[in-house]
Design an enzyme around this catalytic site. Structure first.
Site, PDB file in Angstrom:
ATOM      1  CB  CYS A 142      -0.959   0.143   1.363  1.00  0.00           C
ATOM      2  SG  CYS A 142      -2.526   0.986   0.682  1.00  0.00           S
ATOM      3  CE  LYS A 163     -10.112   4.707   3.296  1.00  0.00           C
ATOM      4  NZ  LYS A 163     -10.168   4.662   4.753  1.00  0.00           N
ATOM      5  CB  SER A 192      -8.204   0.407   2.632  1.00  0.00           C
ATOM      6  OG  SER A 192      -8.670   1.533   3.529  1.00  0.00           O
ATOM      7  CG  HIS A 235      -4.082  -2.957   3.009  1.00  0.00           C
ATOM      8  ND1 HIS A 235      -2.817  -2.788   3.912  1.00  0.00           N
ATOM      9  CD2 HIS A 235      -4.285  -1.496   2.784  1.00  0.00           C
ATOM     10  CE1 HIS A 235      -2.702  -1.492   4.032  1.00  0.00           C
ATOM     11  NE2 HIS A 235      -3.559  -0.626   3.233  1.00  0.00           N
ATOM     12  CD  GLU A 237      -1.815  -6.109   4.499  1.00  0.00           C
ATOM     13  OE1 GLU A 237      -1.768  -4.898   5.052  1.00  0.00           O
ATOM     14  OE2 GLU A 237      -1.905  -6.268   3.289  1.00  0.00           O
ATOM     15  NE  ARG A 249      -9.697   4.722  10.837  1.00  0.00           N
ATOM     16  CZ  ARG A 249      -8.849   4.050   9.882  1.00  0.00           C
ATOM     17  NH1 ARG A 249      -7.866   3.511  10.514  1.00  0.00           N
ATOM     18  NH2 ARG A 249      -9.084   4.291   8.772  1.00  0.00           N
TER      19      ARG A 249
END
Length: 305
Positions: A142, A163, A192, A235, A237, A249
Protein backbone atom coordinates in the site's frame (compact mmCIF):
# COMPACT_ATOMS: atom_id res chain seq x y z
CA UNK A 1 6.16 -25.15 7.55
CA UNK A 2 7.37 -23.42 10.72
CA UNK A 3 7.75 -19.75 11.47
CA UNK A 4 9.98 -18.73 14.37
CA UNK A 5 8.09 -16.35 16.68
CA UNK A 6 9.02 -14.98 20.14
CA UNK A 7 7.15 -16.88 22.86
CA UNK A 8 5.44 -13.79 24.36
CA UNK A 9 4.47 -12.06 21.08
CA UNK A 10 0.69 -11.36 21.25
CA UNK A 11 0.23 -12.76 17.74
CA UNK A 12 1.51 -16.15 18.86
CA UNK A 13 -1.59 -17.54 20.67
CA UNK A 14 -3.83 -16.31 17.85
CA UNK A 15 -1.75 -18.12 15.26
CA UNK A 16 -1.48 -21.27 17.39
CA UNK A 17 -5.29 -21.43 17.64
CA UNK A 18 -5.36 -21.41 13.83
CA UNK A 19 -2.93 -24.37 13.77
CA UNK A 20 -0.18 -22.24 12.24
CA UNK A 21 3.13 -24.08 12.68
CA UNK A 22 4.97 -22.00 15.31
CA UNK A 23 8.49 -22.89 16.38
CA UNK A 24 10.36 -21.78 19.50
CA UNK A 25 13.91 -20.44 19.43
CA UNK A 26 15.36 -23.53 21.14
CA UNK A 27 13.91 -25.90 18.57
CA UNK A 28 14.72 -23.54 15.70
CA UNK A 29 18.43 -23.51 16.54
CA UNK A 30 18.62 -27.30 16.23
CA UNK A 31 17.41 -27.31 12.61
CA UNK A 32 20.09 -28.14 10.01
CA UNK A 33 18.37 -26.36 7.13
CA UNK A 34 19.08 -22.68 6.64
CA UNK A 35 16.10 -20.49 7.63
CA UNK A 36 14.94 -17.49 5.67
CA UNK A 37 15.68 -14.31 7.58
CA UNK A 38 13.13 -11.54 7.05
CA UNK A 39 12.94 -7.98 8.31
CA UNK A 40 9.53 -6.36 8.85
CA UNK A 41 9.35 -2.56 8.92
CA UNK A 42 5.94 -2.06 10.52
CA UNK A 43 4.54 1.42 9.86
CA UNK A 44 0.90 0.59 10.58
CA UNK A 45 -0.68 2.21 13.65
CA UNK A 46 -2.11 -1.03 15.10
CA UNK A 47 1.15 -2.93 15.03
CA UNK A 48 -0.03 -6.05 16.84
CA UNK A 49 -2.87 -6.58 14.36
CA UNK A 50 -0.51 -6.14 11.41
CA UNK A 51 2.03 -8.53 12.94
CA UNK A 52 -0.61 -11.25 13.16
CA UNK A 53 -1.85 -10.69 9.62
CA UNK A 54 1.60 -10.81 8.03
CA UNK A 55 2.97 -13.67 10.12
CA UNK A 56 -0.08 -15.73 9.18
CA UNK A 57 0.69 -15.34 5.48
CA UNK A 58 4.42 -15.89 5.94
CA UNK A 59 3.75 -19.20 7.70
CA UNK A 60 2.96 -20.94 4.40
CA UNK A 61 6.64 -21.29 3.50
CA UNK A 62 8.48 -24.57 2.79
CA UNK A 63 11.31 -23.33 5.02
CA UNK A 64 11.66 -22.02 8.53
CA UNK A 65 11.20 -18.25 8.55
CA UNK A 66 12.81 -15.95 11.12
CA UNK A 67 11.35 -12.45 11.41
CA UNK A 68 12.92 -9.36 12.97
CA UNK A 69 10.63 -6.36 13.62
CA UNK A 70 11.74 -2.75 13.36
CA UNK A 71 9.90 0.53 13.91
CA UNK A 72 10.88 4.04 12.97
CA UNK A 73 13.16 5.82 15.38
CA UNK A 74 12.21 9.25 14.04
CA UNK A 75 8.50 8.79 14.77
CA UNK A 76 6.89 7.06 17.75
CA UNK A 77 3.52 5.41 17.14
CA UNK A 78 0.72 6.42 19.52
CA UNK A 79 -1.28 3.22 19.03
CA UNK A 80 1.12 0.70 20.54
CA UNK A 81 2.56 0.45 24.02
CA UNK A 82 6.20 1.27 24.58
CA UNK A 83 6.59 -2.06 26.38
CA UNK A 84 5.53 -3.90 23.21
CA UNK A 85 8.04 -1.98 21.11
CA UNK A 86 10.83 -2.51 23.64
CA UNK A 87 10.14 -6.23 23.91
CA UNK A 88 9.69 -7.16 20.25
CA UNK A 89 11.06 -4.33 18.09
CA UNK A 90 14.40 -2.89 17.16
CA UNK A 91 15.33 0.20 15.18
CA UNK A 92 17.18 0.38 11.88
CA UNK A 93 20.42 1.25 13.69
CA UNK A 94 20.19 -2.08 15.51
CA UNK A 95 20.04 -4.16 12.32
CA UNK A 96 21.82 -2.16 9.62
CA UNK A 97 24.97 -4.27 9.81
CA UNK A 98 22.96 -7.43 9.07
CA UNK A 99 21.82 -8.94 5.77
CA UNK A 100 18.31 -10.24 5.17
CA UNK A 101 16.77 -12.54 2.61
CA UNK A 102 13.58 -10.47 2.52
CA UNK A 103 12.22 -7.14 3.71
CA UNK A 104 8.56 -6.15 4.09
CA UNK A 105 7.59 -2.46 4.27
CA UNK A 106 3.97 -2.03 5.35
CA UNK A 107 1.45 0.65 4.60
CA UNK A 108 1.13 3.81 6.69
CA UNK A 109 -1.63 6.42 7.24
CA UNK A 110 0.37 9.29 5.70
CA UNK A 111 -0.71 9.18 2.07
CA UNK A 112 -2.24 12.67 2.25
CA UNK A 113 1.31 14.04 2.67
CA UNK A 114 3.97 14.46 0.03
CA UNK A 115 6.66 11.84 0.59
CA UNK A 116 9.26 14.41 1.67
CA UNK A 117 6.76 15.89 4.15
CA UNK A 118 6.47 12.63 6.10
CA UNK A 119 8.36 12.89 9.40
CA UNK A 120 10.21 9.65 8.88
CA UNK A 121 10.86 9.94 5.13
CA UNK A 122 14.65 10.41 5.59
CA UNK A 123 14.72 7.23 7.69
CA UNK A 124 12.60 5.29 5.18
CA UNK A 125 14.86 6.50 2.38
CA UNK A 126 17.92 5.34 4.29
CA UNK A 127 16.39 1.90 4.81
CA UNK A 128 15.47 1.57 1.12
CA UNK A 129 18.97 2.65 0.10
CA UNK A 130 20.45 0.10 2.54
CA UNK A 131 18.21 -2.64 1.13
CA UNK A 132 19.96 -2.45 -2.25
CA UNK A 133 23.02 -4.15 -0.76
CA UNK A 134 21.61 -5.93 2.27
CA UNK A 135 18.30 -7.49 1.14
CA UNK A 136 17.57 -10.01 -1.61
CA UNK A 137 13.98 -8.90 -2.28
CA UNK A 138 11.57 -6.39 -0.74
CA UNK A 139 7.77 -6.55 -0.57
CA UNK A 140 6.14 -3.12 -0.40
CA UNK A 141 2.49 -2.85 0.73
CA UNK A 142 0.00 0.00 0.00
CA UNK A 143 1.71 3.28 1.05
CA UNK A 144 4.91 1.26 1.29
CA UNK A 145 4.39 0.36 -2.38
CA UNK A 146 3.88 3.99 -3.35
CA UNK A 147 6.96 4.99 -1.35
CA UNK A 148 9.05 2.26 -2.98
CA UNK A 149 7.89 3.16 -6.49
CA UNK A 150 8.76 6.79 -5.79
CA UNK A 151 12.15 6.15 -4.22
CA UNK A 152 13.42 3.44 -6.58
CA UNK A 153 11.74 4.43 -9.85
CA UNK A 154 10.67 8.06 -9.52
CA UNK A 155 6.94 7.28 -9.85
CA UNK A 156 4.89 9.75 -7.83
CA UNK A 157 1.41 9.32 -6.35
CA UNK A 158 -1.78 11.18 -7.23
CA UNK A 159 -4.81 12.01 -5.07
CA UNK A 160 -8.08 10.25 -5.83
CA UNK A 161 -11.37 12.10 -6.09
CA UNK A 162 -12.70 9.84 -3.34
CA UNK A 163 -11.21 7.17 -1.13
CA UNK A 164 -11.25 3.68 -2.58
CA UNK A 165 -12.37 1.16 0.00
CA UNK A 166 -13.69 -2.33 -0.60
CA UNK A 167 -13.09 -5.61 -2.40
CA UNK A 168 -12.33 -5.36 -6.11
CA UNK A 169 -12.01 -7.81 -8.97
CA UNK A 170 -8.63 -8.06 -10.70
CA UNK A 171 -7.72 -9.75 -13.98
CA UNK A 172 -4.25 -11.13 -14.47
CA UNK A 173 -2.43 -9.72 -17.48
CA UNK A 174 0.76 -11.77 -17.16
CA UNK A 175 0.13 -15.46 -17.83
CA UNK A 176 3.64 -16.82 -17.30
CA UNK A 177 5.17 -14.65 -14.59
CA UNK A 178 6.45 -16.76 -11.69
CA UNK A 179 4.69 -14.63 -9.06
CA UNK A 180 1.35 -15.46 -10.71
CA UNK A 181 1.77 -19.24 -10.58
CA UNK A 182 -1.35 -20.90 -9.20
CA UNK A 183 -3.34 -17.65 -9.17
CA UNK A 184 -6.71 -17.57 -10.89
CA UNK A 185 -7.29 -15.52 -14.05
CA UNK A 186 -9.68 -13.43 -11.96
CA UNK A 187 -9.23 -12.75 -8.25
CA UNK A 188 -10.39 -10.44 -5.45
CA UNK A 189 -8.34 -8.06 -3.32
CA UNK A 190 -9.05 -5.46 -0.60
CA UNK A 191 -8.08 -1.82 -1.17
CA UNK A 192 -8.16 1.11 1.21
CA UNK A 193 -6.43 4.33 0.13
CA UNK A 194 -6.87 7.94 -0.93
CA UNK A 195 -4.12 8.04 -3.55
CA UNK A 196 -2.88 6.06 -6.55
CA UNK A 197 0.52 5.62 -8.06
CA UNK A 198 0.86 7.50 -11.34
CA UNK A 199 -0.43 4.66 -13.53
CA UNK A 200 0.80 6.23 -16.79
CA UNK A 201 4.39 6.32 -15.50
CA UNK A 202 3.98 2.90 -13.94
CA UNK A 203 2.96 1.18 -17.18
CA UNK A 204 5.64 2.99 -19.16
CA UNK A 205 8.56 2.14 -16.90
CA UNK A 206 10.93 -0.34 -18.61
CA UNK A 207 12.10 -1.92 -15.35
CA UNK A 208 8.66 -2.84 -14.01
CA UNK A 209 6.08 -5.48 -14.92
CA UNK A 210 2.40 -4.94 -14.13
CA UNK A 211 0.89 -8.34 -13.35
CA UNK A 212 -2.84 -7.56 -13.21
CA UNK A 213 -5.41 -4.83 -13.65
CA UNK A 214 -8.76 -3.69 -12.27
CA UNK A 215 -11.15 -1.13 -13.76
CA UNK A 216 -11.96 0.27 -10.31
CA UNK A 217 -8.71 -0.15 -8.39
CA UNK A 218 -5.98 -0.25 -11.02
CA UNK A 219 -3.12 -2.76 -10.81
CA UNK A 220 -2.54 -4.60 -7.54
CA UNK A 221 0.76 -6.40 -8.18
CA UNK A 222 3.83 -4.83 -9.79
CA UNK A 223 7.17 -6.61 -9.94
CA UNK A 224 10.59 -5.26 -10.79
CA UNK A 225 12.24 -7.13 -13.65
CA UNK A 226 15.36 -7.75 -11.55
CA UNK A 227 13.10 -9.48 -8.94
CA UNK A 228 14.32 -7.20 -6.17
CA UNK A 229 10.90 -5.66 -5.52
CA UNK A 230 7.24 -6.62 -5.32
CA UNK A 231 4.75 -3.76 -4.95
CA UNK A 232 1.24 -4.53 -3.65
CA UNK A 233 -1.06 -1.51 -3.96
CA UNK A 234 -3.82 -2.99 -1.76
CA UNK A 235 -4.04 -4.82 1.56
CA UNK A 236 -4.23 -8.54 0.82
CA UNK A 237 -3.06 -9.19 4.39
CA UNK A 238 -6.29 -7.77 5.83
CA UNK A 239 -8.62 -9.89 7.96
CA UNK A 240 -12.28 -10.22 7.03
CA UNK A 241 -13.26 -7.44 9.45
CA UNK A 242 -10.41 -4.95 8.90
CA UNK A 243 -12.28 -2.77 6.41
CA UNK A 244 -15.25 -2.81 8.81
CA UNK A 245 -13.02 -1.59 11.64
CA UNK A 246 -11.73 1.20 9.38
CA UNK A 247 -15.28 2.12 8.32
CA UNK A 248 -16.46 2.40 11.93
CA UNK A 249 -13.35 4.42 12.81
CA UNK A 250 -13.91 6.89 9.95
CA UNK A 251 -17.58 7.26 10.87
CA UNK A 252 -16.60 8.02 14.46
CA UNK A 253 -14.33 10.78 13.15
CA UNK A 254 -17.32 12.34 11.41
CA UNK A 255 -15.91 11.74 7.94
CA UNK A 256 -18.29 11.64 4.99
CA UNK A 257 -17.34 8.10 4.00
CA UNK A 258 -19.17 5.45 2.01
CA UNK A 259 -19.39 1.84 3.15
CA UNK A 260 -16.67 -0.37 1.60
CA UNK A 261 -17.74 -1.53 -1.86
CA UNK A 262 -18.45 -5.20 -2.66
CA UNK A 263 -17.69 -6.00 0.97
CA UNK A 264 -20.80 -6.64 3.03
CA UNK A 265 -22.99 -9.61 2.00
CA UNK A 266 -25.92 -8.30 -0.06
CA UNK A 267 -24.49 -4.79 0.60
CA UNK A 268 -26.07 -5.00 4.05
CA UNK A 269 -23.82 -3.34 6.62
CA UNK A 270 -25.46 -5.36 9.40
CA UNK A 271 -24.12 -8.63 7.96
CA UNK A 272 -20.64 -9.85 8.84
CA UNK A 273 -18.20 -9.61 5.89
CA UNK A 274 -16.39 -12.71 4.66
CA UNK A 275 -12.77 -13.17 3.63
CA UNK A 276 -12.89 -13.94 -0.09
CA UNK A 277 -9.19 -13.26 -0.82
CA UNK A 278 -7.45 -15.52 1.71
CA UNK A 279 -6.18 -18.23 -0.67
CA UNK A 280 -4.98 -15.60 -3.14
CA UNK A 281 -3.05 -13.79 -0.41
CA UNK A 282 -1.36 -16.99 0.72
CA UNK A 283 -0.28 -17.70 -2.87
CA UNK A 284 1.20 -14.24 -3.36
CA UNK A 285 3.28 -14.48 -0.19
CA UNK A 286 4.30 -18.07 -0.94
CA UNK A 287 5.35 -17.22 -4.49
CA UNK A 288 7.33 -14.19 -3.35
CA UNK A 289 9.13 -16.17 -0.65
CA UNK A 290 9.89 -19.00 -3.05
CA UNK A 291 10.76 -17.27 -6.33
CA UNK A 292 12.04 -13.83 -5.32
CA UNK A 293 13.60 -14.73 -1.98
CA UNK A 294 14.53 -18.41 -1.49
CA UNK A 295 15.48 -19.11 -5.10
CA UNK A 296 17.61 -15.97 -5.34
CA UNK A 297 19.22 -15.43 -1.92
CA UNK A 298 22.79 -16.67 -1.34
CA UNK A 299 23.14 -19.53 1.13
CA UNK A 300 25.94 -17.66 2.87
CA UNK A 301 25.35 -13.93 2.79
CA UNK A 302 28.90 -13.33 4.01
CA UNK A 303 30.26 -14.38 0.60
CA UNK A 304 28.49 -11.38 -0.96
CA UNK A 305 30.17 -8.75 1.18
Amino acid sequence: MPINVPIQLPARPILEKENIFIMEDIRATTQDIRPLNLLLLNLMPEKERTETQLLRLLSNSPLQVNVDFIHTESYKSRNVTMSHLEKFYQTFNDVKEKRYDGLIITGAPVEHLAFEAVDYWPEISEIMAWSKQHVTSTMHICWGAQAGLYYHYGIDKQPRDAKISGIYTHDRVEDTHKLMRGINDEFLAPHSRNTDADFTSLYAHPDLTVLDDSKEAGPLLIASKDERHLFITGHIEYDADTLLVEFIRDQAKGLNINAPENYFPQNDTTLAPKNRWRSFAYLVFSNWLNYFVYQETPFQWASNK
